[in-house]
Design a protein around this motif. Structure first.
Motif, PDB file in Angstrom:
ATOM      1  N   TRP A 139       1.007  -1.660   0.367  1.00 42.14           N
ATOM      2  CA  TRP A 139      -0.538   0.205   0.227  1.00 42.14           C
ATOM      3  C   TRP A 139       0.694   1.054  -0.305  1.00 42.14           C
ATOM      4  O   TRP A 139       1.818   1.799   0.762  1.00 42.14           O
ATOM      5  CB  TRP A 139      -1.113  -0.040   1.101  1.00 42.14           C
ATOM      6  N   LYS A 140       0.211   2.222  -0.520  1.00 38.49           N
ATOM      7  CA  LYS A 140       0.755   3.438  -0.955  1.00 38.49           C
ATOM      8  C   LYS A 140       1.102   4.486   0.447  1.00 38.49           C
ATOM      9  O   LYS A 140       2.032   4.928   0.954  1.00 38.49           O
ATOM     10  CB  LYS A 140       0.567   4.662  -1.994  1.00 38.49           C
ATOM     11  N   LYS A 141      -0.359   4.228   1.152  1.00 39.00           N
ATOM     12  CA  LYS A 141       0.121   4.641   2.810  1.00 39.00           C
ATOM     13  C   LYS A 141      -0.883   3.454   3.474  1.00 39.00           C
ATOM     14  O   LYS A 141      -2.138   2.863   2.534  1.00 39.00           O
ATOM     15  CB  LYS A 141      -1.239   5.522   2.663  1.00 39.00           C
ATOM     16  N   LYS A 142      -0.040   3.220   4.593  1.00 40.61           N
ATOM     17  CA  LYS A 142       0.048   1.868   5.476  1.00 40.61           C
ATOM     18  C   LYS A 142      -1.824   2.339   6.648  1.00 40.61           C
ATOM     19  O   LYS A 142      -1.922   1.644   7.538  1.00 40.61           O
ATOM     20  CB  LYS A 142       0.934   1.863   6.196  1.00 40.61           C
ATOM     21  N   SER A 143      -1.723   3.512   6.140  1.00 39.03           N
ATOM     22  CA  SER A 143      -2.639   3.953   7.059  1.00 39.03           C
ATOM     23  C   SER A 143      -4.354   3.583   7.635  1.00 39.03           C
ATOM     24  O   SER A 143      -4.436   2.741   8.883  1.00 39.03           O
ATOM     25  CB  SER A 143      -3.406   5.401   7.405  1.00 39.03           C
ATOM     26  N   ARG A 144      -4.677   2.710   6.222  1.00 40.29           N
ATOM     27  CA  ARG A 144      -5.793   1.886   6.583  1.00 40.29           C
ATOM     28  C   ARG A 144      -6.221   1.007   5.907  1.00 40.29           C
ATOM     29  O   ARG A 144      -6.929   1.006   4.617  1.00 40.29           O
ATOM     30  CB  ARG A 144      -7.065   2.749   6.102  1.00 40.29           C
ATOM     31  N   PRO A 145      -5.253  -0.717   5.879  1.00 37.58           N
ATOM     32  CA  PRO A 145      -4.960  -1.176   4.686  1.00 37.58           C
ATOM     33  C   PRO A 145      -6.104  -2.064   4.616  1.00 37.58           C
ATOM     34  O   PRO A 145      -6.308  -2.897   3.877  1.00 37.58           O
ATOM     35  CB  PRO A 145      -3.571  -2.488   5.529  1.00 37.58           C
ATOM     36  N   ARG A 146      -6.905  -2.676   6.024  1.00 34.98           N
ATOM     37  CA  ARG A 146      -7.957  -3.089   6.101  1.00 34.98           C
ATOM     38  C   ARG A 146      -9.550  -2.657   4.844  1.00 34.98           C
ATOM     39  O   ARG A 146      -9.592  -3.830   3.613  1.00 34.98           O
ATOM     40  CB  ARG A 146      -8.460  -3.721   6.997  1.00 34.98           C
ATOM     41  N   GLN A 147      -9.507  -1.786   4.809  1.00 28.85           N
ATOM     42  CA  GLN A 147     -10.384  -0.577   4.632  1.00 28.85           C
ATOM     43  C   GLN A 147      -9.921  -0.456   2.751  1.00 28.85           C
ATOM     44  O   GLN A 147     -10.437  -0.728   1.548  1.00 28.85           O
ATOM     45  CB  GLN A 147     -10.697   1.238   4.602  1.00 28.85           C
ATOM     46  N   GLU A 148      -8.176  -0.057   2.419  1.00 31.27           N
ATOM     47  CA  GLU A 148      -8.064  -0.862   1.479  1.00 31.27           C
ATOM     48  C   GLU A 148      -8.266  -1.775   0.591  1.00 31.27           C
ATOM     49  O   GLU A 148      -8.626  -2.305  -0.866  1.00 31.27           O
ATOM     50  CB  GLU A 148      -6.783  -0.190   1.566  1.00 31.27           C
ATOM     51  N   ALA A 149      -7.921  -3.008   1.602  1.00 27.20           N
ATOM     52  CA  ALA A 149      -8.160  -4.132   0.868  1.00 27.20           C
ATOM     53  C   ALA A 149      -9.354  -4.609   0.128  1.00 27.20           C
ATOM     54  O   ALA A 149      -9.451  -5.299  -0.272  1.00 27.20           O
ATOM     55  CB  ALA A 149      -7.456  -5.205   1.754  1.00 27.20           C
ATOM     56  N   ILE A 150     -10.357  -4.175   1.077  1.00 28.40           N
ATOM     57  CA  ILE A 150     -12.062  -4.514   0.749  1.00 28.40           C
ATOM     58  C   ILE A 150     -12.292  -3.504  -0.407  1.00 28.40           C
ATOM     59  O   ILE A 150     -12.712  -4.118  -1.352  1.00 28.40           O
ATOM     60  CB  ILE A 150     -12.865  -3.616   2.041  1.00 28.40           C
ATOM     61  N   VAL A 151     -11.491  -1.985  -0.276  1.00 23.41           N
ATOM     62  CA  VAL A 151     -11.917  -2.184  -1.371  1.00 23.41           C
ATOM     63  C   VAL A 151     -11.483  -2.304  -2.849  1.00 23.41           C
ATOM     64  O   VAL A 151     -11.882  -2.010  -4.150  1.00 23.41           O
ATOM     65  CB  VAL A 151     -11.942   0.085  -1.780  1.00 23.41           C
ATOM     66  N   MET A 152     -10.138  -2.720  -3.225  1.00 24.24           N
ATOM     67  CA  MET A 152      -9.916  -3.490  -3.655  1.00 24.24           C
ATOM     68  C   MET A 152     -10.358  -4.772  -3.995  1.00 24.24           C
ATOM     69  O   MET A 152     -10.579  -4.677  -5.293  1.00 24.24           O
ATOM     70  CB  MET A 152      -8.115  -3.883  -3.518  1.00 24.24           C
ATOM     71  N   LEU A 153      -9.970  -4.976  -3.170  1.00 27.17           N
ATOM     72  CA  LEU A 153     -11.001  -6.975  -3.896  1.00 27.17           C
ATOM     73  C   LEU A 153     -12.171  -6.231  -4.401  1.00 27.17           C
ATOM     74  O   LEU A 153     -13.119  -7.497  -5.080  1.00 27.17           O
ATOM     75  CB  LEU A 153     -11.270  -7.584  -2.728  1.00 27.17           C
ATOM     76  N   SER A 154     -12.914  -5.473  -3.779  1.00 29.98           N
ATOM     77  CA  SER A 154     -14.164  -5.220  -4.536  1.00 29.98           C
ATOM     78  C   SER A 154     -14.523  -5.228  -5.839  1.00 29.98           C
ATOM     79  O   SER A 154     -14.648  -5.149  -6.490  1.00 29.98           O
ATOM     80  CB  SER A 154     -15.237  -3.960  -3.437  1.00 29.98           C
ATOM     81  N   ALA A 155     -13.660  -3.992  -5.602  1.00 28.00           N
ATOM     82  CA  ALA A 155     -13.141  -3.606  -7.333  1.00 28.00           C
ATOM     83  C   ALA A 155     -12.929  -4.746  -7.890  1.00 28.00           C
ATOM     84  O   ALA A 155     -13.256  -4.703  -9.397  1.00 28.00           O
ATOM     85  CB  ALA A 155     -11.482  -2.570  -7.037  1.00 28.00           C
ATOM     86  N   MET A 156     -11.799  -5.079  -7.447  1.00 24.14           N
ATOM     87  CA  MET A 156     -11.689  -6.879  -8.336  1.00 24.14           C
ATOM     88  C   MET A 156     -12.279  -7.845  -9.243  1.00 24.14           C
ATOM     89  O   MET A 156     -12.509  -7.984 -10.261  1.00 24.14           O
ATOM     90  CB  MET A 156     -10.121  -7.233  -7.360  1.00 24.14           C
ATOM     91  N   VAL A 157     -13.385  -8.153  -7.744  1.00 24.95           N
ATOM     92  CA  VAL A 157     -14.531  -9.304  -7.894  1.00 24.95           C
ATOM     93  C   VAL A 157     -15.521  -8.561  -9.015  1.00 24.95           C
ATOM     94  O   VAL A 157     -15.969  -9.330  -9.442  1.00 24.95           O
ATOM     95  CB  VAL A 157     -15.211  -9.406  -6.846  1.00 24.95           C
ATOM     96  N   GLY A 158     -15.874  -7.333  -8.334  1.00 25.92           N
ATOM     97  CA  GLY A 158     -16.662  -6.328  -9.292  1.00 25.92           C
ATOM     98  C   GLY A 158     -16.055  -6.493 -10.616  1.00 25.92           C
ATOM     99  O   GLY A 158     -16.774  -6.432 -11.587  1.00 25.92           O
ATOM    100  N   ALA A 159     -15.017  -6.181 -11.853  1.00 28.55           N
ATOM    101  CA  ALA A 159     -14.680  -5.982 -12.206  1.00 28.55           C
ATOM    102  C   ALA A 159     -14.239  -7.222 -13.204  1.00 28.55           C
ATOM    103  O   ALA A 159     -14.882  -7.513 -14.305  1.00 28.55           O
ATOM    104  CB  ALA A 159     -13.205  -5.312 -12.281  1.00 28.55           C
ATOM    105  N   VAL A 160     -14.296  -8.301 -12.733  1.00 28.95           N
ATOM    106  CA  VAL A 160     -14.081  -9.979 -13.057  1.00 28.95           C
ATOM    107  C   VAL A 160     -15.472 -10.471 -13.676  1.00 28.95           C
ATOM    108  O   VAL A 160     -15.984 -10.495 -14.592  1.00 28.95           O
ATOM    109  CB  VAL A 160     -13.557 -10.522 -12.696  1.00 28.95           C
ATOM    110  N   ALA A 161     -16.937  -9.946 -13.123  1.00 29.02           N
ATOM    111  CA  ALA A 161     -17.828  -9.850 -12.435  1.00 29.02           C
ATOM    112  C   ALA A 161     -18.714  -9.668 -14.388  1.00 29.02           C
ATOM    113  O   ALA A 161     -19.567  -9.679 -14.932  1.00 29.02           O
ATOM    114  CB  ALA A 161     -18.979 -10.025 -10.848  1.00 29.02           C
TER     115      ALA A 161
END
Length: 185
Positions: A139-161
């Motif tokens: 992560w570029k910023k380590k302040s909210r890695p869990r939130q960023e991971a949720i956003v990233m995974l949601s984008a990844m799954v949504g993109a493939v779907a």
């Protein structure tokens, strides 16, 4: 006739592997127990020696598919570049075109809400993937890695779907490229 425990365990794993693949390809309602057993080279009869119901198979095959997916992500946690490569591979044409070999999140997220027996296994998988991404993605910023991971995974799954759902190849590619580039260094 009783089969040796090793042979029974092998058959059980074959059923799980075939079911996990077929459920990702066709959905839970799109495949029958008979089709799953045929894919393993077995007849329908022995199914109930392995599973109490199709719902029990759905739940266990989701955990089985989850273990397979986690192995790929575990390998990617070795380096920051491996994590970036994992994301690129996830939002790729190859993943889009092979739902049976791909992530159960992108293939089954829309169906799981209607399958109470599968929701615990799906939730376990989702939380595990988010945890690994939060802990290991560079992560570029380590302040909210869990939130960023949720956003990233949601984008990844949504993109493939979404890329699987559209009937416009150029648009499908655009969706995948947009999400891939959003998480590039």
């Amino acid at each position: 006739m009783r089969y040796p425990a090793e042979e029974t365990a092998d058959k059980h794993q074959r059923i799980l592997t075939a079911a996990a693949r077929l459920f990702r390809e066709k959905g839970f309602d799109g495949v029958s127990v008979g089709q799953i057993m045929k894919a393993t080279g077995l007849t329908h009869g022995p199914f109930y020696n392995h599973f109490a119901s199709k719902e029990a198979l759905m739940a266990e095959s989701t955990l089985h598919g989850s273990a397979h997916s986690r192995e790929g992500l575990d390998a990617a946690t070795a380096t920051p570049e491996a994590m970036r490569e994992y994301v690129r591979n996830y939002v790729s044409t190859a993943h889009r075109d092979a739902p049976g070999q791909g992530c159960l999140l992108a293939a089954l997220a829309g169906e799981v809400r209607n399958q109470p027996s599968v929701r615990p296994a799906f939730t376990f998988h989702l939380k595990t993937i988010i945890g690994k991404l939060a802990a290991h993605f560079p992560w570029k910023k380590k302040s909210r890695p869990r939130q960023e991971a949720i956003v990233m995974l949601s984008a990844m799954v949504g993109a493939v779907a979404l890329a699987r759902a559209v009937d416009d190849e150029a648009f499908s590619q655009e969706i995948l490229a947009a999400v891939s580039s959003a998480f590039a260094p």
